[in-house]
Motif scaffolding. Structure first.
Motif, PDB file in Angstrom:
ATOM      1  N   SER A 232      60.104 -27.177  73.503  1.00  0.00           N
ATOM      2  CA  SER A 232      60.782 -26.497  74.241  1.00  0.00           C
ATOM      3  C   SER A 232      61.998 -27.256  74.835  1.00  0.00           C
ATOM      4  O   SER A 232      61.837 -28.397  74.778  1.00  0.00           O
ATOM      5  N   GLY A 233      62.995 -26.910  75.240  1.00  0.00           N
ATOM      6  CA  GLY A 233      63.987 -27.354  76.329  1.00  0.00           C
ATOM      7  C   GLY A 233      64.890 -28.519  75.515  1.00  0.00           C
ATOM      8  O   GLY A 233      65.038 -28.625  74.277  1.00  0.00           O
TER       9      GLY A 233
ATOM     10  N   ARG B 267      61.640 -31.139  73.948  1.00  0.00           N
ATOM     11  CA  ARG B 267      60.047 -31.727  74.273  1.00  0.00           C
ATOM     12  C   ARG B 267      59.158 -31.574  73.319  1.00  0.00           C
ATOM     13  O   ARG B 267      59.112 -31.250  72.366  1.00  0.00           O
TER      14      ARG B 267
ATOM     15  N   CYS C 114      64.089 -34.551  80.706  1.00  0.00           N
ATOM     16  CA  CYS C 114      63.955 -33.339  80.196  1.00  0.00           C
ATOM     17  C   CYS C 114      64.173 -32.237  80.876  1.00  0.00           C
ATOM     18  O   CYS C 114      63.918 -32.006  82.114  1.00  0.00           O
ATOM     19  N   ASP C 115      64.432 -31.204  80.272  1.00  0.00           N
ATOM     20  CA  ASP C 115      64.591 -29.773  81.105  1.00  0.00           C
ATOM     21  C   ASP C 115      63.737 -28.600  80.233  1.00  0.00           C
ATOM     22  O   ASP C 115      63.619 -28.857  79.037  1.00  0.00           O
ATOM     23  N   GLY C 116      63.649 -27.436  80.801  1.00  0.00           N
ATOM     24  CA  GLY C 116      62.927 -26.384  80.356  1.00  0.00           C
ATOM     25  C   GLY C 116      64.066 -25.329  79.944  1.00  0.00           C
ATOM     26  O   GLY C 116      63.546 -24.163  79.770  1.00  0.00           O
TER      27      GLY C 116
ATOM     28  N   GLY D 203      64.608 -24.596  84.827  1.00  0.00           N
ATOM     29  CA  GLY D 203      63.221 -24.865  85.208  1.00  0.00           C
ATOM     30  C   GLY D 203      63.242 -26.235  85.934  1.00  0.00           C
ATOM     31  O   GLY D 203      64.220 -26.961  86.257  1.00  0.00           O
TER      32      GLY D 203
ATOM     33  N   GLU E 234      62.194 -33.114  84.336  1.00  0.00           N
ATOM     34  CA  GLU E 234      61.309 -33.792  84.105  1.00  0.00           C
ATOM     35  C   GLU E 234      61.906 -35.238  84.059  1.00  0.00           C
ATOM     36  O   GLU E 234      62.481 -35.326  82.889  1.00  0.00           O
TER      37      GLU E 234
ATOM     38  N   CYS F  13      65.386 -33.134  75.709  1.00  0.00           N
ATOM     39  CA  CYS F  13      64.975 -34.153  76.058  1.00  0.00           C
ATOM     40  C   CYS F  13      65.859 -35.591  75.724  1.00  0.00           C
ATOM     41  O   CYS F  13      66.202 -35.545  74.678  1.00  0.00           O
TER      42      CYS F  13
ATOM     43  N   ASP G  48      56.523 -30.099  73.544  1.00  0.00           N
ATOM     44  CA  ASP G  48      55.923 -28.856  73.036  1.00  0.00           C
ATOM     45  C   ASP G  48      57.168 -28.180  72.195  1.00  0.00           C
ATOM     46  O   ASP G  48      56.821 -26.909  72.168  1.00  0.00           O
TER      47      ASP G  48
END
Length: 371
Positions: free
Chosen positions: A352-353, A348, A308-310, A290, A293, A355, A350
């Motif tokens: 996910s991913g 992250r 960060c990544d997804g 994804g 960020e 960071c 949320d």
């Protein structure tokens, strides 16, 4: 009779010389102040001034015995003194026809004695004067005039040394820019060679690693490209990150979002920040998914940089200390230590991913910790 309102034919060239020395409105300088103090003692007068004659004012680089920083050019005796190369001397200004109408003589100030020597450059331009002033008439002999001329020469020597130093710094800066440009070109050349090699038919499984190496070298070249701040002490971190990540998007072929606060950091911190972002973004492009960020925030003097990544996230047993066995994390660790920061890794907000977040206080290095 010489008059301050007379403007010589070479005035534009003289003003250009004044600008060349870049001395107008500079801060007080002890070297010049010692010269005016010495001149006042040598002549036994209360006032001594190093003046620079500008287009419409006479600015005092050093002033001994007077509180003002400048006066208008029209009533200034220094403006008259620069019209010739000889010393300009008034032993009793109240009876000298050259100065009877001068406001400094006829007015409240009550100037009676003035001796000024032009500050003459090697190419013949009079920038201003070294002068001594008294409110009482007084004689002056040839030896004193020679002393004043010698002191004026010392003033000009000081100005020449400062000009030479500025030119040397300018040349060094130009050389540094040329070196930076060549380093960036060399990095891009190496990246291109690695990319070409990765497409060769005989490299087999090494092609993937060659492409990664090509991307990493190209990304470092972009960090180097944006590391130019024209002598500034601080710079906007978020502005730098936006420019850098815009280029990294092109290199890595993956979208990168940059969000954050405005906040200045020392320019000495920008290079490790850029290399950190390069390394973490490259890792996110390789292992995550994804949009990548990149975040930057400032709170209570603490700066936080995150990448960060997804993707699928870090393994449940992930440990930064163990991850340091890889080359990438060793590089990250060294750069975090250079910032005096702390590195943390986790999901992250949320859940996910993955960071990676670096916290640091610019200008206050402290031991790096990995958690």
């Amino acid at each position: 009779m010489r008059d301050a309102t007379i403007i010589p034919a070479s005035e534009s060239e003289r003003i250009a010389a004044v600008r060349r020395y870049d001395i107008l409105d500079t801060p007080p300088d002890g070297a010049f102040d010692r010269i005016t103090a010495l001149a006042a003692r040598r002549f036994g007068v209360p006032i001594s001034i190093i003046s620079i004659v500008d287009e419409d004012r006479i600015w005092f680089k050093s002033r001994h015995g007077v509180p003002v920083e400048q006066i208008g050019r029209d009533p200034g005796l220094c403006a008259s003194a620069i019209l010739a190369d000889d010393p300009y001397v008034l032993t009793d200004a109240s009876v000298d026809p050259r100065s009877l109408a001068n406001p400094l003589v006829a007015g409240e100030f009550g100037l009676r004695f003035y001796a000024g020597v032009p500050l003459t450059t090697a190419d013949g331009h009079n920038l201003g004067t070294l002068c001594v002033i008294d409110k009482e008439p007084r004689p002056i002999d040839d030896a004193q005039i020679e002393d004043l001329k010698d002191l004026a020469s010392v003033v000009l020597d000081q100005m020449e040394m400062r000009l030479a130093a500025r030119r040397a710094v300018s040349k060094a800066e130009l050389l540094a820019k040329e070196i930076d440009h060549r380093v960036m070109n060399s990095l891009q050349f190496v990246s291109s060679l690695l990319s070409m090699q990765s497409r060769s038919a005989d490299v087999g499984e090494a092609a993937h690693h060659l492409r990664l190496a090509a991307n990493r070298v190209a990304a470092v070249a972009q960090v180097h490209r944006h590391y130019t701040f024209e002598g500034a002490d601080v710079t906007s971190c978020i502005a730098f990150l936006r420019k850098l990540c815009s280029d990294l998007e092109q290199v890595l072929g993956q979208p990168i979002s940059v969000q954050g606060d405005e906040g200045d950091v020392p320019t000495t911190a920008i290079q490790p920040i850029g290399l950190l972002v390069n390394e973490l973004v490259t890792n996110a492009a390789k292992h995550g998914g994804g949009t990548i960020e990149v975040g930057y925030s400032v709170n209570g003097g603490v700066h936080r940089l995150s990448v960060c990544d997804g993707g699928k996230g870090l393994p449940a047993d992930f440990s930064l200390a163990e991850a340091r066995a890889s080359l990438g994390m060793r590089v990250v660790s060294v750069l975090v230590s250079e910032l005096g920061g702390d590195l943390r890794a986790g999901p992250r907000p949320d859940g996910s991913g993955a960071c990676f977040t670096i916290s640091f206080v610019p200008g206050a290095p402290r031991p790096s910790t990995l958690q």
